[in-house]
Design a protein around this motif. Structure first.
Motif, PDB file in Angstrom:
ATOM      1  N   ALA A   1      37.765  43.608  52.337  1.00  0.00           N
ATOM      2  CA  ALA A   1      38.725  42.512  52.449  1.00  0.00           C
ATOM      3  C   ALA A   1      39.863  42.689  51.451  1.00  0.00           C
ATOM      4  O   ALA A   1      41.039  42.494  51.778  1.00  0.00           O
ATOM      5  CB  ALA A   1      38.024  41.171  52.232  1.00  0.00           C
ATOM      6  N   VAL A   2      39.534  43.075  50.213  1.00  0.00           N
ATOM      7  CA  VAL A   2      40.561  43.309  49.197  1.00  0.00           C
ATOM      8  C   VAL A   2      41.463  44.467  49.597  1.00  0.00           C
ATOM      9  O   VAL A   2      42.694  44.381  49.498  1.00  0.00           O
ATOM     10  CB  VAL A   2      39.902  43.581  47.825  1.00  0.00           C
ATOM     11  CG1 VAL A   2      40.939  44.071  46.820  1.00  0.00           C
ATOM     12  CG2 VAL A   2      39.224  42.331  47.303  1.00  0.00           C
ATOM     13  N   ALA A   3      40.867  45.548  50.071  1.00  0.00           N
ATOM     14  CA  ALA A   3      41.658  46.709  50.486  1.00  0.00           C
ATOM     15  C   ALA A   3      42.598  46.348  51.626  1.00  0.00           C
ATOM     16  O   ALA A   3      43.749  46.798  51.666  1.00  0.00           O
ATOM     17  CB  ALA A   3      40.730  47.851  50.895  1.00  0.00           C
ATOM     18  N   SER A   4      42.126  45.513  52.550  1.00  0.00           N
ATOM     19  CA  SER A   4      42.959  45.106  53.681  1.00  0.00           C
ATOM     20  C   SER A   4      44.149  44.270  53.223  1.00  0.00           C
ATOM     21  O   SER A   4      45.281  44.471  53.684  1.00  0.00           O
ATOM     22  CB  SER A   4      42.108  44.321  54.686  1.00  0.00           C
ATOM     23  OG  SER A   4      42.903  43.840  55.753  1.00  0.00           O
ATOM     24  N   LEU A   5      43.919  43.342  52.291  1.00  0.00           N
ATOM     25  CA  LEU A   5      45.010  42.494  51.802  1.00  0.00           C
ATOM     26  C   LEU A   5      45.985  43.283  50.929  1.00  0.00           C
ATOM     27  O   LEU A   5      47.191  43.003  50.930  1.00  0.00           O
ATOM     28  CB  LEU A   5      44.437  41.314  51.028  1.00  0.00           C
ATOM     29  CG  LEU A   5      43.663  40.285  51.860  1.00  0.00           C
ATOM     30  CD1 LEU A   5      43.101  39.183  50.972  1.00  0.00           C
ATOM     31  CD2 LEU A   5      44.557  39.691  52.948  1.00  0.00           C
ATOM     32  N   LYS A   6      45.491  44.258  50.193  1.00  0.00           N
ATOM     33  CA  LYS A   6      46.387  45.105  49.405  1.00  0.00           C
ATOM     34  C   LYS A   6      47.289  45.912  50.322  1.00  0.00           C
ATOM     35  O   LYS A   6      48.504  46.045  50.077  1.00  0.00           O
ATOM     36  CB  LYS A   6      45.572  46.033  48.497  1.00  0.00           C
ATOM     37  CG  LYS A   6      44.986  45.328  47.298  1.00  0.00           C
ATOM     38  CD  LYS A   6      43.914  46.157  46.620  1.00  0.00           C
ATOM     39  CE  LYS A   6      44.417  47.448  46.073  1.00  0.00           C
ATOM     40  NZ  LYS A   6      43.397  48.168  45.295  1.00  0.00           N
ATOM     41  N   LEU A   7      46.709  46.458  51.390  1.00  0.00           N
ATOM     42  CA  LEU A   7      47.503  47.223  52.352  1.00  0.00           C
ATOM     43  C   LEU A   7      48.540  46.326  53.021  1.00  0.00           C
ATOM     44  O   LEU A   7      49.679  46.753  53.245  1.00  0.00           O
ATOM     45  CB  LEU A   7      46.580  47.848  53.394  1.00  0.00           C
ATOM     46  CG  LEU A   7      47.259  48.703  54.469  1.00  0.00           C
ATOM     47  CD1 LEU A   7      47.987  49.878  53.841  1.00  0.00           C
ATOM     48  CD2 LEU A   7      46.235  49.205  55.484  1.00  0.00           C
ATOM     49  N   LYS A   8      48.166  45.090  53.301  1.00  0.00           N
ATOM     50  CA  LYS A   8      49.111  44.156  53.914  1.00  0.00           C
ATOM     51  C   LYS A   8      50.281  43.887  52.989  1.00  0.00           C
ATOM     52  O   LYS A   8      51.447  43.892  53.406  1.00  0.00           O
ATOM     53  CB  LYS A   8      48.387  42.858  54.263  1.00  0.00           C
ATOM     54  CG  LYS A   8      49.295  41.796  54.853  1.00  0.00           C
ATOM     55  CD  LYS A   8      48.518  40.516  55.154  1.00  0.00           C
ATOM     56  CE  LYS A   8      49.427  39.431  55.710  1.00  0.00           C
ATOM     57  NZ  LYS A   8      48.668  38.179  56.012  1.00  0.00           N
ATOM     58  N   LEU A   9      49.999  43.651  51.703  1.00  0.00           N
ATOM     59  CA  LEU A   9      51.066  43.389  50.740  1.00  0.00           C
ATOM     60  C   LEU A   9      51.988  44.585  50.605  1.00  0.00           C
ATOM     61  O   LEU A   9      53.221  44.441  50.603  1.00  0.00           O
ATOM     62  CB  LEU A   9      50.460  43.031  49.387  1.00  0.00           C
ATOM     63  CG  LEU A   9      51.441  42.843  48.228  1.00  0.00           C
ATOM     64  CD1 LEU A   9      52.419  41.723  48.517  1.00  0.00           C
ATOM     65  CD2 LEU A   9      50.685  42.561  46.927  1.00  0.00           C
ATOM     66  N   LEU A  10      51.422  45.781  50.504  1.00  0.00           N
ATOM     67  CA  LEU A  10      52.247  46.983  50.345  1.00  0.00           C
ATOM     68  C   LEU A  10      53.114  47.218  51.579  1.00  0.00           C
ATOM     69  O   LEU A  10      54.263  47.659  51.464  1.00  0.00           O
ATOM     70  CB  LEU A  10      51.356  48.196  50.081  1.00  0.00           C
ATOM     71  CG  LEU A  10      50.551  48.163  48.775  1.00  0.00           C
ATOM     72  CD1 LEU A  10      49.720  49.432  48.620  1.00  0.00           C
ATOM     73  CD2 LEU A  10      51.465  47.998  47.576  1.00  0.00           C
ATOM     74  N   SER A  11      52.571  46.923  52.759  1.00  0.00           N
ATOM     75  CA  SER A  11      53.362  47.121  53.972  1.00  0.00           C
ATOM     76  C   SER A  11      54.502  46.107  54.063  1.00  0.00           C
ATOM     77  O   SER A  11      55.569  46.411  54.595  1.00  0.00           O
ATOM     78  CB  SER A  11      52.465  47.018  55.210  1.00  0.00           C
ATOM     79  OG  SER A  11      51.923  45.710  55.337  1.00  0.00           O
ATOM     80  N   VAL A  12      54.292  44.901  53.523  1.00  0.00           N
ATOM     81  CA  VAL A  12      55.334  43.874  53.557  1.00  0.00           C
ATOM     82  C   VAL A  12      56.506  44.249  52.658  1.00  0.00           C
ATOM     83  O   VAL A  12      57.679  44.071  53.027  1.00  0.00           O
ATOM     84  CB  VAL A  12      54.749  42.507  53.151  1.00  0.00           C
ATOM     85  CG1 VAL A  12      55.853  41.502  52.858  1.00  0.00           C
ATOM     86  CG2 VAL A  12      53.849  41.963  54.247  1.00  0.00           C
ATOM     87  N   VAL A  13      56.217  44.785  51.464  1.00  0.00           N
ATOM     88  CA  VAL A  13      57.290  45.061  50.501  1.00  0.00           C
ATOM     89  C   VAL A  13      57.877  46.460  50.649  1.00  0.00           C
ATOM     90  O   VAL A  13      58.906  46.757  50.032  1.00  0.00           O
ATOM     91  CB  VAL A  13      56.785  44.859  49.057  1.00  0.00           C
ATOM     92  CG1 VAL A  13      56.278  43.447  48.854  1.00  0.00           C
ATOM     93  CG2 VAL A  13      55.690  45.866  48.702  1.00  0.00           C
ATOM     94  N   SER A  14      57.256  47.310  51.443  1.00  0.00           N
ATOM     95  CA  SER A  14      57.787  48.663  51.611  1.00  0.00           C
ATOM     96  C   SER A  14      59.112  48.611  52.364  1.00  0.00           C
ATOM     97  O   SER A  14      59.318  47.797  53.247  1.00  0.00           O
ATOM     98  CB  SER A  14      56.788  49.538  52.375  1.00  0.00           C
ATOM     99  OG  SER A  14      56.592  49.053  53.688  1.00  0.00           O
ATOM    100  N   GLY A  15      60.017  49.489  51.986  1.00  0.00           N
ATOM    101  CA  GLY A  15      61.318  49.542  52.645  1.00  0.00           C
ATOM    102  C   GLY A  15      62.323  48.522  52.148  1.00  0.00           C
ATOM    103  O   GLY A  15      63.429  48.428  52.681  1.00  0.00           O
ATOM    104  N   LEU A  16      61.965  47.752  51.098  1.00  0.00           N
ATOM    105  CA  LEU A  16      62.872  46.730  50.571  1.00  0.00           C
ATOM    106  C   LEU A  16      63.605  47.201  49.323  1.00  0.00           C
ATOM    107  O   LEU A  16      64.277  46.407  48.665  1.00  0.00           O
ATOM    108  CB  LEU A  16      62.092  45.439  50.258  1.00  0.00           C
ATOM    109  CG  LEU A  16      61.397  44.765  51.439  1.00  0.00           C
ATOM    110  CD1 LEU A  16      60.664  43.509  50.981  1.00  0.00           C
ATOM    111  CD2 LEU A  16      62.392  44.437  52.545  1.00  0.00           C
TER     112      LEU A  16
END
Length: 269
Positions: free
Chosen positions: A68-83
């Motif tokens: 669950a932690v790994a999934s939420l970390k990946l979600k956060l990184l995908s949201v801020v990537s490219g900004l």
């Protein structure tokens, strides 16, 4: 007309013996209203429960917490990537980053640096700052603008933390524009601080000095230490210290929130 032969009376008695007694049924045979009400309740009860479950943000109890932690970390990184670390973030990007960060902070629980101070150790790379969306290098604090008129380009930003010696360095890569054919000047500015743990999750940093070291084509040049102005000459807003809260930290990811609400996301480098 010939009459049909009747079954023996013993067979009739046997058939009657297999008929269920009225009291064995879950409802009276004559109570058709009760039957209608029972089926009516079953029809609407299950969808109502399903709707409530769909709305509640409950984690799967069978899911490994580490997954669950790994999934939420990946979600956060995908949201801020490219900004571009937040320099290219829109208002919608900021809202999505804030929501993803809160999810990870929630599942991570309370941060206790008095117990997990070693997790801060290392060199951390800044991948997102909500303050950069203000288009100034100072984030939510006053700072030089990031437009085309400034003579340098902001490169990567790091934090180097030594929990043993209480050193906290902000490291910024800079690229200065030069007229052709002079090579561009690359440099690394290190803003040295001392850190202090306040409470369980807050960090106070106190400024020491700034050192600029040329890199690239000019790496042979010695570093330049920029002297700090005396306190009597410094503007009131230019404080020597700052404070922020660590809201999530593990071996490779860290989230902090500044004293002016600035959200920052770091990964170990």
């Amino acid at each position: 007309m010939a009459s049909l032969p009747l079954p023996p009376s013993s067979l009739l008695r046997a058939r009657r013996s297999f008929a269920p007694a009225p009291s064995a049924l879950p409802f009276p045979l004559s109570s058709t209203g009760a039957l209608h009400q029972s089926t009516h309740r079953k029809k609407f009860f299950v969808p109502t429960v399903a709707a409530v479950v769909d709305e509640a943000p409950v984690l799967d109890p069978l899911q490994d917490p580490r997954d669950a932690v790994a999934s939420l970390k990946l979600k956060l990184l995908s949201v801020v990537s490219g900004l571009n670390r937040g320099l290219a973030a829109s208002e919608e990007d900021l809202r999505r980053a804030e929501a993803a960060a809160k999810e990870l902070e929630s599942i991570g629980g309370t941060v206790d640096l008095t117990r997990d101070l070693e997790k801060l150790q290392g060199r951390w790379k800044l991948i997102f700052s909500s303050g950069f969306s203000s288009r100034t290098l100072g984030g939510s604090r006053p700072g030089p603008p990031t437009g085309r008129l400034i003579p340098f380009t902001l490169g990567q930003v790091f934090q180097r933390i030594d929990v043993v010696n209480k050193d906290f360095d902000n490291i910024v890569e800079l690229l200065f524009g030069t007229p052709w054919p002079i090579p561009q000047i690359e440099a690394t500015a290190t803003l040295a601080h001392k850190l202090e743990i306040i409470g369980t999750s807050n960090i106070k940093i106190t400024f020491v000095n700034t050192t600029v070291k040329p890199t690239g084509s000019y790496s042979q040049l010695p570093p330049l230490e920029i002297p700090r102005l005396p306190d009597s000459l410094r503007p009131p807003s230019n404080s020597r210290s700052g404070e922020f809260e660590v809201t999530y930290v593990d071996r490779d990811t860290r989230i902090t929130r500044g004293d002016r609400g600035e959200l920052r996301v770091f990964v170990i480098s």
